[in-house]
Design an enzyme around this catalytic site. Structure first.
Site, PDB file in Angstrom:
ATOM      1  N   LYS A  53      33.505  25.229 100.553  1.00  0.00           N
ATOM      2  CA  LYS A  53      33.619  26.359  99.626  1.00  0.00           C
ATOM      3  C   LYS A  53      35.062  26.525  99.158  1.00  0.00           C
ATOM      4  O   LYS A  53      35.324  26.726  97.965  1.00  0.00           O
ATOM      5  CB  LYS A  53      33.125  27.644 100.323  1.00  0.00           C
ATOM      6  CG  LYS A  53      31.618  27.652 100.519  1.00  0.00           C
ATOM      7  CD  LYS A  53      31.122  28.754 101.442  1.00  0.00           C
ATOM      8  CE  LYS A  53      29.607  28.613 101.628  1.00  0.00           C
ATOM      9  NZ  LYS A  53      29.020  29.568 102.563  1.00  0.00           N
ATOM     10  N   GLN A  97      31.126  34.328 106.379  1.00  0.00           N
ATOM     11  CA  GLN A  97      30.282  33.194 106.772  1.00  0.00           C
ATOM     12  C   GLN A  97      29.412  33.587 107.972  1.00  0.00           C
ATOM     13  O   GLN A  97      29.923  34.068 108.981  1.00  0.00           O
ATOM     14  CB  GLN A  97      31.171  31.986 107.112  1.00  0.00           C
ATOM     15  CG  GLN A  97      30.410  30.722 107.434  1.00  0.00           C
ATOM     16  CD  GLN A  97      29.631  30.171 106.234  1.00  0.00           C
ATOM     17  OE1 GLN A  97      30.133  30.142 105.110  1.00  0.00           O
ATOM     18  NE2 GLN A  97      28.402  29.743 106.465  1.00  0.00           N
ATOM     19  N   ASP A 120      27.882  36.737  97.820  1.00  0.00           N
ATOM     20  CA  ASP A 120      26.661  36.192  98.415  1.00  0.00           C
ATOM     21  C   ASP A 120      25.423  36.926  97.899  1.00  0.00           C
ATOM     22  O   ASP A 120      24.292  36.459  98.096  1.00  0.00           O
ATOM     23  CB  ASP A 120      26.711  36.327  99.948  1.00  0.00           C
ATOM     24  CG  ASP A 120      27.017  34.995 100.620  1.00  0.00           C
ATOM     25  OD1 ASP A 120      26.779  33.951  99.985  1.00  0.00           O
ATOM     26  OD2 ASP A 120      27.491  35.010 101.770  1.00  0.00           O
TER      27      ASP A 120
END
Ligand code: NAP
Length: 310
Positions: A53, A97, A120
């Site tokens: 990422k 995460q 997200d």
């Protein structure tokens, strides 16, 4: 006739190039969108994802930074970190995460992320925006599924779509996105009766189950589009042979990989489905590459949305 392969790697590269052009245009007006990734402790799989990422963010010209609290970090310490990122104007996207260590209250931490920076798309505010068709941040993998359909010219409106899986991160948002684009949507799960029969109704079948090769040819209407979200690692020889026994293109290469490494990646869809479907995403190289591409697209979207609301 063999199905058309929907090449996610190529589509993801197109999206990254578009995001890079967008970032360049924003830079000309003095804005550089920024992504902060929070990785707690040392989970090897999470470390690989986060590296990917951060690398992709840098390649398209985004500012990106990693925050690496120790495994022992408390919920209160993580909330303080999130609050500090929420306050920083140069940070447009915050990604925590998962999974977080067991002693951390994950729901409270995720809820603390400013919805305007929730790249997200998991915050209940963004879930609500999606279900009420308001502008917001959409979860990356489901958004990627829709990009594959759109960029491959596969019509959605008026079609029968069946989604197998109802998780908050894949199944439900995919179903909502398909519904928002006027598909007739059925969502299946582990209690669904006659799953193959329900799936055979689908013009567009999305598998987000987490079971290697579960969707076999009897689940698929000839000519249907099959989107395989699953990513499963097969290490067992019997299971490998069940999935890759035939003389299908690519099987010989997979066998070499399996013998050399002791494992291969496989989706939720059995490779034999390529003989029945009209179009299909491969694993690897299908939905997977879209997830990071949509994350960086979401970061730029967040940067624009935040400023349009100011
Ligand atoms: P999940 O949270 O475990 O959800 C799985 C869903 O499948 C559940 O709704 C479950 O039903 C359903 N299911 C399980 N066994 C079933 C069966 N035998 N028959 C019918 N339905 C069944 O998984 P997820 O997070 O959504 O992920 C799904 C897959 O996508 C995994 O392989 C994951 O690795 C992959 N994934 C890929 C990406 C990517 O970037 N490509 C991103 C995220 C996830 P119940 O609700 O009834 O339990």
């Amino acid at each position: 006739m063999a199905a058309k392969i929907l090449d996610g790697t190529k589509i993801a590269a197109e999206i990254r190039a578009e995001v890079a052009a967008d970032v360049k245009a924003l830079a000309a007006s003095g804005l550089r969108p920024g992504l902060a990734v929070v990785l707690v402790g040392h989970n090897p799989a999470s470390e690989v994802y986060v590296r990917g990422k951060v690398k992709s963010s840098g390649e398209v010209g985004l500012h990106s930074e990693q925050h690496l609290p120790a495994e022992s970090a408390t919920t209160a310490e993580l909330l303080a970190l999130i609050e500090s990122l929420n306050r920083r104007d140069e940070i447009d996207g915050i990604l925590v995460q998962l999974p977080l260590p067991a002693h951390v209250d994950s729901k409270t931490v995720l809820l603390a992320v400013d919805p305007a920076k929730d790249v997200d798309g998991f915050h209940p505010m963004n879930v609500g925006y999606l279900s009420t068709q308001r502008p917001g941040l959409v979860p990356c993998t489901p958004a990627g599924v829709m990009e594959i359909l759109r960029r491959s010219g596969i019509p959605v409106a008026g079609r029968e779509a069946v989604v197998v899986g109802r998780s908050d991160i894949v199944g439900k948002p995919v179903a909502m996105l398909l519904l928002n684009q006027n598909a007739t949507v059925t969502v299946c799960h582990s209690k669904t009766h006659d799953l193959p029969g329900v799936c055979r109704r689908a013009d567009i079948l999305v598998a987000a189950i987490g079971r290697a090769g579960m969707v076999t040819r009897e689940y698929v209407k000839p000519g249907a589009t099959v989107i395989d979200v699953g990513i499963n690692r097969v290490t067992n020889r019997v299971e490998f042979d069940r999935l890759f026994a035939g003389a299908i293109a690519g099987n010989a290469r997979r066998r070499e990989t399996f013998l050399a490494k002791g494992s291969v990646l496989v989706g939720d869809v059995h490779p034999e489905v390529a003989d029945v479907a009209g179009a299909i995403t491969p694993v690897p190289g299908g939905v997977g590459p879209l997830t990071i591409a949509m994350l960086i697209a979401n970061t730029v979207k967040a940067a624009k949305l935040r400023r349009s609301h100011e």
